[in-house]
Design an enzyme around this catalytic site. Structure first.
Site, PDB file in Angstrom:
ATOM      1  N   TYR A 140       0.854  -1.188   0.000  1.00 29.06           N
ATOM      2  CA  TYR A 140       0.000   0.000   0.000  1.00 29.06           C
ATOM      3  C   TYR A 140       0.889   1.236   0.000  1.00 29.06           C
ATOM      4  CZ  TYR A 140      -3.494   3.441   1.567  1.00 29.06           C
ATOM      5  OH  TYR A 140      -4.308   4.531   1.674  1.00 29.06           O
ATOM      6  N   LYS A 161       3.539   8.879   9.195  1.00 30.49           N
ATOM      7  CA  LYS A 161       3.327   8.246  10.508  1.00 30.49           C
ATOM      8  C   LYS A 161       4.329   8.708  11.585  1.00 30.49           C
ATOM      9  CE  LYS A 161       0.506   4.794   8.380  1.00 30.49           C
ATOM     10  NZ  LYS A 161       0.572   4.045   7.174  1.00 30.49           N
ATOM     11  N   ASP A 164       9.283   2.983   0.323  1.00 31.67           N
ATOM     12  CA  ASP A 164       8.189   3.612   1.049  1.00 31.67           C
ATOM     13  C   ASP A 164       8.345   3.210   2.517  1.00 31.67           C
ATOM     14  OD1 ASP A 164       5.880   4.431   2.263  1.00 31.67           O
ATOM     15  OD2 ASP A 164       4.539   3.744   0.667  1.00 31.67           O
TER      16      ASP A 164
HETATM   17  C1  LIG Z   1      -0.024   4.582   5.757  1.00 31.01           C
HETATM   18  C2  LIG Z   1       0.804   4.383   4.554  1.00 31.01           C
HETATM   19  C3  LIG Z   1       0.792   5.289   3.487  1.00 31.01           C
HETATM   20  C4  LIG Z   1      -0.187   6.433   3.412  1.00 31.01           C
HETATM   21  O1  LIG Z   1       0.010   7.360   4.424  1.00 31.01           O
HETATM   22  P1  LIG Z   1      -1.214   8.348   4.802  1.00 31.01           P
HETATM   23  O2  LIG Z   1      -0.597   9.278   5.796  1.00 31.01           O
HETATM   24  O3  LIG Z   1      -2.284   7.478   5.362  1.00 31.01           O
HETATM   25  O4  LIG Z   1      -1.633   9.035   3.564  1.00 31.01           O
HETATM   26  C5  LIG Z   1       1.689   5.096   2.470  1.00 31.01           C
HETATM   27  N1  LIG Z   1       2.564   4.079   2.478  1.00 31.01           N
HETATM   28  C6  LIG Z   1       2.588   3.172   3.481  1.00 31.01           C
HETATM   29  C7  LIG Z   1       3.604   2.084   3.450  1.00 31.01           C
HETATM   30  C8  LIG Z   1       1.699   3.282   4.549  1.00 31.01           C
HETATM   31  O5  LIG Z   1       1.699   2.363   5.499  1.00 31.01           O
END
Ligand SMILES: *Cc1c(COP(=O)(O)O)cnc(C)c1O
Length: 428
Positions: free
Chosen positions: A141, A264, A236
């Site tokens: 994701y 996060k 990511d």
């Molecule tokens: C949570 C997440 C996102 C998206 O971040 P948001 O702050 O919710 O937009 C992107 N990449 C990864 C790996 C994530 O866990």
């Protein structure tokens, strides 16, 4: 129950009653718990039920909820005004702090979410290489930006088909979906698209299909394939950044990505994301370069105060990671033992302070194997745990997050409840 009442009211005016779908207990069939406050590893709902929390705001609360130093920094920053839309000193401190401690980051740009970070990093990768295609992995994701809302499921070697209504096929056309932990699937895409892959984007630890660590050699192989084909490697690290180690998965596995995305933990609970990396690549970003990317509230002073305070605590106390990873490993190994002793064939994957019990006898190493999990079995487990005061993500395909504030008592209690459940569930 107030949570039930609130959920009914919420559903009238908020789609599905929630502002992010993962919060709905859709897969569970009961009202989500509405939360009033949290402290350390505990979270309290509007009915004053206390839970040991394994969501931790989906990662940001690595030091535990409502950390006194972070709270204080936020209150102090707020006293000077909430936002100026102008350059501030704390943004410079944040950028210097990260760049001086993470060797693969020469330059960094703040944004407001992980989604924005990914969207921007992809644009920069395309602007830098002059190429269009992006290779991503099924089950990873990367936020809800159009081109990343594709996972392709079983169609591993095909171009993406959007997972969401409202995403034009054209947006997904340039997204190639490879199989996690399968270098061959990546190599095939490079062969089929010579000189046209801008970047490979990967969660260096898959943490959005349950928890799927990279196999030996997988990340190294991606680095090599990107180098051989003139593509950028984007990690990511929205979940893994500042979690597996201060330098994230890149430091943990010793692989140097060209670009990294954060979210996060970097905001300590405030809405912050960031992307950064190689100097020559980051110099393509406006106003110094031709790739446009902007944000009214980016680098917000209150958010920076929260994030920087958390990052300073983490960087100045490397023992936090040592302790956190060690106690998490012990916890997950004990949980494995609980499953084994109950005679259950389920698999538990874990790395650092992240883990997931997959309700399947198959070893989970990619999206396909993750999908073999029995979500009904998860549902029954989740409900039992919640009733006994253990608050987890309401989905089989989310990780458990452990924080520095989870003490022995909390972890032992969680194991005891797991044991209670698993030793009785196989006799049913
Ligand atoms: C949570 C997440 C996102 C998206 O971040 P948001 O702050 O919710 O937009 C992107 N990449 C990864 C790996 C994530 O866990």
């Amino acid at each position: 129950m107030r949570s039930e009442e609130l959920f009914k009211r919420a559903a009238e005016h908020i789609p599905g009653g929630v502002n992010s779908p993962v919060r709905a207990y859709g897969a569970i069939g009961i009202a989500p718990r509405f939360i009033k406050r949290a402290d350390g590893c505990h979270i309290y709902d509007v009915d004053e039920n206390e839970y040991i929390d394994y969501i931790c705001s989906w990662g940001p609360m690595i030091l535990g909820h409502n950390h006194p130093e972070i709270r204080k920094a936020v209150i102090e920053a707020a006293e000077n005004g909430l936002s100026f839309g102008c350059a501030t000193e704390i943004e410079v401190e944040m950028a210097e702090f990260i760049c001086s401690r993470i060797p693969h980051i020469d330059m960094i740009r703040m944004v407001n979410s992980g989604t924005e970070a990914v969207m921007s990093a992809l644009r920069v990768a395309r602007g830098f290489t002059g190429r269009n295609k992006i290779i991503k992995f099924a089950g990873c994701y990367h936020g809800h930006t159009d081109s990343m809302l594709v996972s392709a499921g079983s169609g591993v070697m095909t171009s993406g088909v959007p997972d969401s209504a409202g995403v034009p096929a054209g947006c997904a056309e340039d997204t190639l979906i490879a199989r996690y932990n399968d270098l061959g699937s990546v190599e095939a895409f490079f062969k089929a698209n010579p000189e046209n892959v801008a970047a490979v984007i990967v969660e260096p630890v898959g943490a959005n299909m349950g928890l799927v660590p990279p196999c030996e050699g997988f990340l190294e192989g991606l680095r090599r394939l990107c180098d051989e084909n003139g593509a950028l490697l984007i990690f990511d690290e929205v979940i893994t950044g500042f979690r597996l180690s201060f330098g994230g998965a890149a430091e943990y596995f010793g692989i140097k990505p060209d670009l990294v995305t954060y979210g996060k933990i970097i905001g300590a609970g405030m809405p912050v994301g960031a992307y950064g990396g190689r100097l020559d690549v980051m110099k393509k970003v406006a106003p110094v370069g031709p790739v446009y990317q902007a944000g009214t509230l980016s680098g917000n002073p209150v958010a920076m105060a929260a994030g920087l305070t958390q990052l300073k605590i983490l960087a100045d106390n490397p023992k936090i990671y040592e302790d956190l990873n060690e106690k998490s490993s012990t916890f997950f190994e004990e949980a494995k033992k609980v499953l084994r002793e109950a005679g259950l064939p389920y698999h538990l994957n874990h790395i650092g302070s992240l883990g997931c019990i997959f309700f399947t006898p198959e070893e989970v190493k990619d999206y396909e194997s993750a999908k073999t999990a029995d979500t009904e079995a998860f549902r029954s487990y989740f409900k039992y745990m919640l009733q006994r005061g253990i608050h987890m993500a309401p989905s089989q395909f989310e990780a458990m997050f452990i924080s520095a504030a989870h003490d022995d008592a909390a972890l032992e209690e969680t194991l005891a409840v797991m044991k209670e459940y698993f030793s009785s569930c196989c006799s049913r």
